[in-house]
Design a protein around this motif. Structure first.
Motif, PDB file in Angstrom:
ATOM      1  N   PHE A 210       0.410  -1.391  -0.231  1.00 43.30           N
ATOM      2  CA  PHE A 210      -0.140   0.028   0.148  1.00 43.30           C
ATOM      3  C   PHE A 210       0.922   1.193   0.296  1.00 43.30           C
ATOM      4  O   PHE A 210       1.959   1.800   0.519  1.00 43.30           O
ATOM      5  CB  PHE A 210      -0.544   0.004   1.487  1.00 43.30           C
ATOM      6  CG  PHE A 210      -1.680   1.899   1.149  1.00 43.30           C
ATOM      7  CD1 PHE A 210      -2.857   1.471   0.522  1.00 43.30           C
ATOM      8  CD2 PHE A 210      -1.566   2.309   2.352  1.00 43.30           C
ATOM      9  CE1 PHE A 210      -2.995   2.628   0.705  1.00 43.30           C
ATOM     10  CE2 PHE A 210      -2.018   3.014   2.316  1.00 43.30           C
ATOM     11  CZ  PHE A 210      -3.368   3.825   1.467  1.00 43.30           C
ATOM     12  N   GLU A 211       0.439   2.055  -0.993  1.00 42.63           N
ATOM     13  CA  GLU A 211       1.274   3.418  -0.926  1.00 42.63           C
ATOM     14  C   GLU A 211       0.519   4.197  -0.532  1.00 42.63           C
ATOM     15  O   GLU A 211      -0.206   4.452  -0.544  1.00 42.63           O
ATOM     16  CB  GLU A 211       1.579   3.895  -2.513  1.00 42.63           C
ATOM     17  CG  GLU A 211       2.745   2.991  -3.100  1.00 42.63           C
ATOM     18  CD  GLU A 211       3.163   2.478  -4.408  1.00 42.63           C
ATOM     19  OE1 GLU A 211       3.474   2.469  -5.162  1.00 42.63           O
ATOM     20  OE2 GLU A 211       2.048   3.418  -4.670  1.00 42.63           O
ATOM     21  N   TYR A 212       1.117   5.294   0.459  1.00 42.24           N
ATOM     22  CA  TYR A 212       0.812   6.382   0.667  1.00 42.24           C
ATOM     23  C   TYR A 212       1.471   7.216   0.610  1.00 42.24           C
ATOM     24  O   TYR A 212       2.569   7.573   1.694  1.00 42.24           O
ATOM     25  CB  TYR A 212       0.676   5.602   2.974  1.00 42.24           C
ATOM     26  CG  TYR A 212       0.051   7.347   3.386  1.00 42.24           C
ATOM     27  CD1 TYR A 212      -1.724   7.881   2.897  1.00 42.24           C
ATOM     28  CD2 TYR A 212       0.989   6.871   4.432  1.00 42.24           C
ATOM     29  CE1 TYR A 212      -1.767   8.984   4.077  1.00 42.24           C
ATOM     30  CE2 TYR A 212      -0.046   8.964   5.575  1.00 42.24           C
ATOM     31  CZ  TYR A 212      -1.501   9.242   5.125  1.00 42.24           C
ATOM     32  OH  TYR A 212      -1.925  10.258   5.377  1.00 42.24           O
ATOM     33  N   ALA A 213       0.859   9.191   0.647  1.00 36.68           N
ATOM     34  CA  ALA A 213       1.152   9.860   0.494  1.00 36.68           C
ATOM     35  C   ALA A 213       0.943  11.079   1.258  1.00 36.68           C
ATOM     36  O   ALA A 213       0.997  11.770  -0.039  1.00 36.68           O
ATOM     37  CB  ALA A 213       1.436  10.067  -1.903  1.00 36.68           C
ATOM     38  N   PRO A 214       1.891  11.365   2.100  1.00 34.42           N
ATOM     39  CA  PRO A 214       1.477  12.374   3.071  1.00 34.42           C
ATOM     40  C   PRO A 214       1.806  13.578   2.450  1.00 34.42           C
ATOM     41  O   PRO A 214       1.335  15.060   2.449  1.00 34.42           O
ATOM     42  CB  PRO A 214       1.691  12.269   4.086  1.00 34.42           C
ATOM     43  CG  PRO A 214       1.905  10.762   4.357  1.00 34.42           C
ATOM     44  CD  PRO A 214       2.368  10.436   3.298  1.00 34.42           C
ATOM     45  N   ALA A 215       2.804  13.614   2.006  1.00 34.67           N
ATOM     46  CA  ALA A 215       3.491  15.380   1.385  1.00 34.67           C
ATOM     47  C   ALA A 215       2.510  15.770  -0.458  1.00 34.67           C
ATOM     48  O   ALA A 215       2.587  16.530  -0.047  1.00 34.67           O
ATOM     49  CB  ALA A 215       5.131  14.780   0.646  1.00 34.67           C
TER      50      ALA A 215
END
Length: 369
Positions: A210-215
């Motif tokens: 799973f990919e998660y990109a807060p930026a």
């Protein structure tokens, strides 16, 4: 050499998150990809939609002019692009806008958000005839307090993403470590809040990613807050998926070919697919109205791509007509190496502003679809 610096850092301080690895490869002040290389165009590592055909910029310009009309034609407004690259898109937009609506062109206070001194020089050359209208800034906070039309193409995919791996008992962060002098992926100690995971994570197989990109979410929220405060609209075009889902989409591209993400740190473009559902949620949190995500094909065809191609090809030789047809297929087709379905278009606006077609009315409850 960046690889050696990264190996030394890992030996000294421990593994890097995937996001930190991407950030170092892309933006290291001395060895980063965008610091050193010219990535765009046939002579670079990848081709963006504005490089494929002037039609991309021309149709976007007409959409911007219509949106400005829907805003009530403010006498002064900010026309902003984030990450202008070689400024091909903005050059085509300005050329078209000057012909389509001189009032729009005269009212535009053009701001380009760019941090690379090398790329700023490239942009200044490309936009030399508009020099008196343009100001270069480094952040959203530097934009004027004016109604704003903001655009970005292939911006979010280059912002770093974290990755999490399904293990037997939990989702653990994937990290970049070292083994026998080489960079490798391993499992770190960090975890992710279960509420952040997509529905497809329920019952996911072991080793799923799973990919998660807060930026990316932070930038979308920042843009949305600016639009909400000062009125206007933003248009984002990028490749990715409409709904949050599982999958490893991290890729490295060099000289128009994919390669191992550890093969040439700092010499290859590193990106991953954009999760548009999370961007829409972030934009709503920032105070903007959100609209259903559409494909790039729907966006361009809805604006008259076929008709514009026909006009461009009228009276031209067979080779030129074929080149125009090839450009249409590349921009709006759904086959291999075509952008139509993979790339998506996302629009957000200030409250009460409905953008022109092909975006429709916001959802009655302003919910994600």
């Amino acid at each position: 050499m960046l690889k050696q610096k990264l190996l030394k850092r890992i030996r000294t301080s421990g593994p890097l998150s995937v996001a930190d690895y991407m950030a170092e490869c892309l933006f290291h002040p001395e060895h980063g990809y965008y610091t050193r290389r010219q990535p765009f165009g046939a002579d670079g590592d990848f081709i963006t939609a504005p490089d494929i055909s002037q039609m991309f910029g021309e149709l976007t310009a007409l959409w911007l002019v219509e949106t400005w009309n829907a805003m009530g034609k403010p006498a002064d407004f900010c026309l902003c692009e984030i990450g202008p690259g070689r400024a091909t898109w903005m050059r085509d937009i300005l050329r078209t806008a000057h012909k389509a609506d001189p009032e729009f062109a005269a009212a535009a206070k053009i701001h380009l958000i760019e941090k690379s001194p090398r790329l700023i020089d490239v942009q200044k050359t490309a936009l030399s005839e508009h020099a008196s209208q343009i100001k270069w800034v480094s952040a959203i906070d530097d934009l004027p307090a004016l109604p704003t039309l903001l655009i970005a193409n292939e911006l979010f995919d280059a912002l770093p993403t974290r990755q999490y791996v399904k293990t037997t008992n939990k989702w653990a962060e994937r990290v970049v470590s070292e083994q026998d002098g080489q960079l490798i992926f391993t499992i770190g100690t960090g975890t992710i809040d279960a509420d952040t995971l997509p529905l497809s994570a329920n019952g996911a197989e072991e080793s799923s990613i799973f990919e998660y990109a807060p930026a990316r979410e932070a930038l979308a929220q920042e843009i949305a807050s600016h639009i909400a405060r000062h009125k206007g609209a933003a248009l984002f075009i990028d490749y990715g998926h409409v709904k949050s889902d599982l999958g490893d989409t991290l890729q490295a591209v060099r000289t128009h070919k994919q390669e191992n993400v550890f093969a040439n740190p700092g010499d290859a473009d590193l990106t991953s697919h954009v999760d548009f559902e999370t961007l829409n949620i972030a934009a709503k949190t920032g105070g903007s109205s959100i609209f259903p995500i559409i494909t790039q094909a729907e966006f361009l065809l809805g604006l008259g791509l076929i008709e514009r191609a026909g006009l461009l090809g009228t009276g031209k030789d067979e080779a030129t007509q074929q080149a125009i047809k090839d450009a249409v297929n590349r921009l709006a087709g759904n086959g291999a190496n075509q952008m139509g379905d993979l790339f998506k278009a996302m629009c957000i606006t200030s409250t009460g502003l409905v953008p022109p077609a092909p975006f429709g009315q916001p959802n009655a409850t302003n919910e994600i679809q």
